[in-house]
Design a protein around this motif. Structure first.
Motif: not given
Ligand code: SF4
Lengths: 339, 626
Positions: A16-24
């Protein structure tokens, strides 16, 4: 392990964690591929553990709905080894980047590979330090200009797959983040009964965008990649009209065009995934030669490290029979003091 | 050569004139190839069978295969035994057996007038004297005058005794330690039987060597009995009153291994012991590696960091992860210990301390890693710190370390040192079934589960991966105080820092109140010790108290958190003396915690305190009396 009540879908393995990698970022594609593999193999989320070190890739465990351990920089293979020592039944995945596993933690990678515990070990190679903002990586090509090498790197890069083979890995593969068949490669690594090592060429869109463009560019990929298939000749090219053969001077592999210069298919080497020398030559191919993508080496050891240790312990237990610790203490030179 | 003879009258037991001694210190010394350690352990066995209390210490050469005959190749073994409780290995030997000139050379400085010095003069060749660094023969330049020298050609006598055993001349010479042992056995009126029996067991597969050793032993004994060497004394040491039971000798390393094993069993856990070779900590790994049938998995990692990380991984997976090292290795493990603090997992870290910063003196003892244990990590990263007081106490404290680690979900560092690791003492073998158990209850109920929710002692739940429905993620990033999710919230960090701190402090409610080893709260002086200084402090204080001095002994085994009544207890003393084998680390802690006027006594020579040194310090304190 309790089997899940119903077949899980790839998205069921997302936490349920928000993924925090940069878009793309290429990491997203790898995460999806791993989720697909987990669904394919019917992984029990409770029996699966993701272990990582530090870096962008090392955030991976937070995003998978299994057990997860986010360790310290470079040490994930050692932590994962401890997990397997304690509980060989767990399905353990190890995630890290090139800085994590080939710089600060290279020792642990090498020794984990030679010991060969049953792990699936994914090395996200983006040839740059992402989390710390763009510094020089041990896999960066010579001349790389980064905040720590503003005049261009004068170092020789390390090849992840050759490193793994030299360390004694029994399974070595290379994949590309956005590659369609990454799932197949990850699956093969997971199914290998020992450490399955996969180098994933991963695009860092922020600090090293296009690092692998020469290999991955869709229009020319067929010419710049070779996908070895066990038992088949090493062919590549859109028309599969090029092959690899051993150079006459024995220095490595060279490209021949089938039909041209009188060269025939029989000159092309047949890929044998258990051939270490061939795997090493394939792992060494660099542009302008085609870069080898897929399983390069798969030669399982008879028994994985933690199973071998358990077998020794069971044999010891059988040898000493009923003897417990208390009985052991009474063996050897002891003496009785009477009142 | 002149001989100082303290013994009045004749020697020899026939005359019934064995000189009574309450305790004796014997040191065997020779080349590393002379079998000194074996000699020492056989003498120990015989001493135990004679019902003396005892303490022993081996002194190995620092070099692995030093050239024969050199001072740095000298191996020694000291035993202190007697008719009362033995608490130290003895300040100075009463009897020195020197099997070559180098052994005499390195031990000369430790002798006091009247010490019995048994020399194998058969080895006193010009070449050996030179190799030992003597410019003149010490037998002729008067340097041995203060001692009671028994000069014997032990080499030649041994050869003669074993001439018929079919051994080569070189092999014959290797029996000379048994000859010396036989002689010392006679001096202390020992039975040969048990040692002969043991030798037959040990050397049974080499019958010629076995019989030669026995022949040499008997010949040495017979020489004492018949030769009437005027300078060879015969002693009578009374038996000690020892609690009845079955005993064995243990080194600190052995006792620690047994304690970890029993602790893990009493917690209901598999022990996963992960270590990397380092002097003087390696014996612990050696002992456990031989006991893998008894519930321990041992892992020799590629380095110190991998060792601690594998132990953390093992604890995460539901085993008891233990790692072990000495100071330099502990430094390398620091970051990972912080990870165990953050993830709040049980972890036992054993530090067998050695001398000096950096590589220092690996084979010498010191207790200078206390502040490192307490504070040596980045961030506020509190852990529990314990210290063992004697070789046998290592068993108790290893169990205690396991109990606290699993009961409070915290790393625990257990401090030992090079002295404790190698020194041995008799240990009454406990009935393990009667020792308290502390079974771990893993969390299995998903109802209301949060990885960082706490019980009233601030302890979070321990979940074994594999448990359905409790999947969660933990790591080294700051945690939200209940969910365990990553949090950079400033107030949460304050809260978590306080929680981690208070969680470790809460361990004080789960450990015994501090008591005095000797003395009363109303005494004038309190000597406060920790770790291996126990023996010498205890003996010095006993001596003083017999003289009527108001001196107490307080010994700390729990160094963090400190026992809850310690401040109160200390405040009652006029003077507090803290002897330590460092520059004053515990004294620093006590002063800062309790604002008491504690004074340090520092010794960092790589050797334990001598009782005499402590008594001198107490003398200085008395002189300060207003
Ligand atoms: S910095 Fe690069 S590797 Fe890291 S998340 Fe961003 S794109 Fe991905």
């Amino acid at each position: 392990m309790n089997a899940p009540a119903r077949a899980l879908k790839p998205k069921d393995y997302a936490s349920d964690q928000e993924v925090r990698w940069c878009a793309g970022c290429g990491d997203y594609a790898v995460l999806k591929a791993v989720e697909r593999v987990l669904a394919e193999i019917g992984a029990d989320p409770a029996g699966t553990v993701f272990v990582s070190g530090i870096g962008c890739a090392a955030r991976f465990p937070y995003y998978v709905a299994t057990y997860g351990f986010h360790g310290i920089h470079g040490r994930a293979p050692a932590i994962a080894t401890g997990v397997k020592l304690a509980n060989p039944e767990l399905d353990v995945w190890v995630i890290g980047g090139d800085g994590d596993m080939l710089s600060i933690g290279a020792t642990h990678l090498a020794h984990t590979l030679r010991r060969n515990p049953d792990l699936t070990l994914l090395l996200f190679n983006n040839e740059v330090y992402g989390l710390t903002k763009g510094q020089l990586s041990p896999t960066a090509p010579p001349g790389s200009r980064t905040p720590t090498s503003p005049l261009g790197s004068v170092e020789s890069p390390l090849s992840a797959c050759r490193f793994a083979l030299a360390a004694g890995a029994r399974f070595v593969a290379r994949g590309i983040d956005t590659q369609k068949d990454l799932t197949g490669i990850l699956r093969a690594a997971h199914d290998h009964p020992g450490t399955g090592f996969v180098e994933i060429l991963q695009n860092c869109i922020v600090y090293n965008d296009g690092a692998f463009a020469a290999i991955t560019e869709r229009a020319t990929a067929a010419e710049h990649q070779i996908h070895p298939v066990h038992g088949e000749p090493l062919l590549f090219g859109a028309a599969r009209d090029k092959g690899l053969r051993l150079a006459a001077d024995g220095s490595g592999l060279e490209v021949i065009e089938i039909g041209a210069d009188g060269a025939g298919l029989e000159e092309v080497i047949r890929f044998d995934r258990t051939n270490l020398a061939l795997a090493t030559m394939l792992a060494s191919l660099e542009p302008p030669l085609p870069v080898a993508i897929g399983v390069l080496y798969d030669n399982p050891a008879p028994v994985s490290y933690e199973r071998a240790l358990r077998a020794q312990e069971e044999a010891e237990r059988a040898r000493i029979g009923e003897a417990d610790l208390g009985a052991m203490l009474r063996q050897g030179p002891v003496w009785m003091v009477t009142a | 050569m002149a001989v100082v003879d303290k013994v009045e009258g004749e020697t020899g037991e026939e005359a019934g004139l064995r000189q009574p001694l309450e305790t004796a210190v014997v040191r065997f010394a020779g080349d590393s190839g002379d079998g000194v350690q074996l000699t020492g352990s056989l003498f120990t066995l015989s001493t135990a069978l004679a019902h003396h209390d005892l303490a022993t210490f081996p002194d190995f050469p620092a070099e692995i295969r030093a050239p024969a005959g050199t001072t740095y190749g000298v191996s020694a073994f000291q035993i202190h035994f007697g008719g009362r409780e033995i608490r130290t290995i003895g300040d100075r030997p009463d009897v020195l057996v020197a099997l070559n000139p180098a052994a005499l050379k390195v031990n000369l400085g430790d002798l006091r007038p009247g010490t019995v010095v048994i020399l194998d003069v058969g080895s006193f060749t010009e070449r050996n004297l030179r190799k030992a660094g003597f410019t003149e023969d010490p037998r002729e330049d008067g340097s041995l005058d203060p001692f009671r020298v028994v000069a014997l050609d032990i080499s030649g006598l041994t050869r003669r005794a074993v001439a018929d055993t079919g051994l080569t001349s070189r092999e014959q010479l290797r029996c000379k330690n048994f000859f010396a042992l036989g002689l010392v056995f006679w001096m202390f009126d020992r039975e040969l039987g048990p040692v002969i029996e043991w030798t037959r067991q040990k050397f049974g597969r080499k019958p010629a060597l076995c019989e030669a050793n026995i022949a040499a032993l008997k010949a040495g004994h017979a020489l004492g009995e018949t030769a009437e060497l005027p300078q060879l004394p015969a002693f009578q040491v009374p038996p000690a009153s020892i609690a009845p039971g079955l005993y064995r000798a243990v080194t600190g390393s052995e006792a620690l291994a047994f304690g970890l094993l029993d602790g893990a069993r009493k917690a209901g856990l598999q022990l996963t012991f992960c270590s990397y070779p380092i002097t003087p900590a390696s014996p612990l790994l050696h002992v456990l590696a031989r006991l893998r049938g008894y519930g321990v998995t041992t892992f020799q990692a590629e380095d110190e960091i991998a060792a601690v990380c594998a132990a953390i991984g093992a604890s995460y997976a539901g085993a008891l992860g233990v790692t072990s090292s000495s100071g330099p290795g502990i430094s390398l493990k620091s970051e990972a210990i912080g990870l165990a603090v953050m993830t709040e997992l049980p972890l036992v870290i054993v530090n067998t301390q050695r001398a000096g910063p950096s590589t220092g003196m690996p084979t010498k003892t010191e207790q200078s890693d206390l502040l490192q244990a307490l504070y040596g990590r980045n961030g506020d990263a509190p852990i529990v710190v314990l210290a063992a007081a004697s070789p046998a106490d290592c068993f108790t404290m290893a169990r205690e370390a396991v109990r606290i680690a699993v009961g409070h979900m915290t790393p625990v560092m257990l401090l030992s040192d090079g002295f404790l690791a190698n020194a041995a003492e008799p240990w009454k073998i406990p009935d393990l079934d009667t020792l308290p158990a502390f079974p771990v209850r893993f969390r299995t109920d998903p109802e209301g589960f949060a990885p960082y929710a706490r019980d009233e002692r601030l302890v979070r739940p321990w979940v074994r991966p594999g448990t359905p429905g409790l999947q969660h993620r933990i790591g080294g990033l700051e945690k939200q105080h209940e969910t365990g999710e990553v949090s950079y919230d400033p107030e949460n960090h304050q809260r978590m820092t306080d929680l981690r701190w208070n969680k470790v402090l809460a361990v004080a409610e789960d450990i015994p109140e501090q008591t005095l080893e000797q003395g009363d709260p109303g005494d004038r002086v309190c000597v406060v010790g920790w770790g291996s200084t126990y023996g010498p402090i205890s003996r010095a204080v006993t001596t003083r108290r017999r003289r009527g001095e108001k001196v107490a002994h307080l010994h700390l085994r729990h160094l963090w958190p400190l026992p809850r009544n310690l401040g109160r207890l200390l405040s009652g003393f006029e003077k507090i003396l803290v002897p330590e084998m460092n520059k004053g680390q515990l004294v620093h802690l006590l002063r800062s915690q309790y604002l008491v006027p504690a004074m340090g006594l520092s010794k960092v020579s790589g050797r334990p305190f001598a009782v005499a040194e402590l008594e001198q310090a107490l003398d200085r304190l008395s002189e300060e009396r207003p």
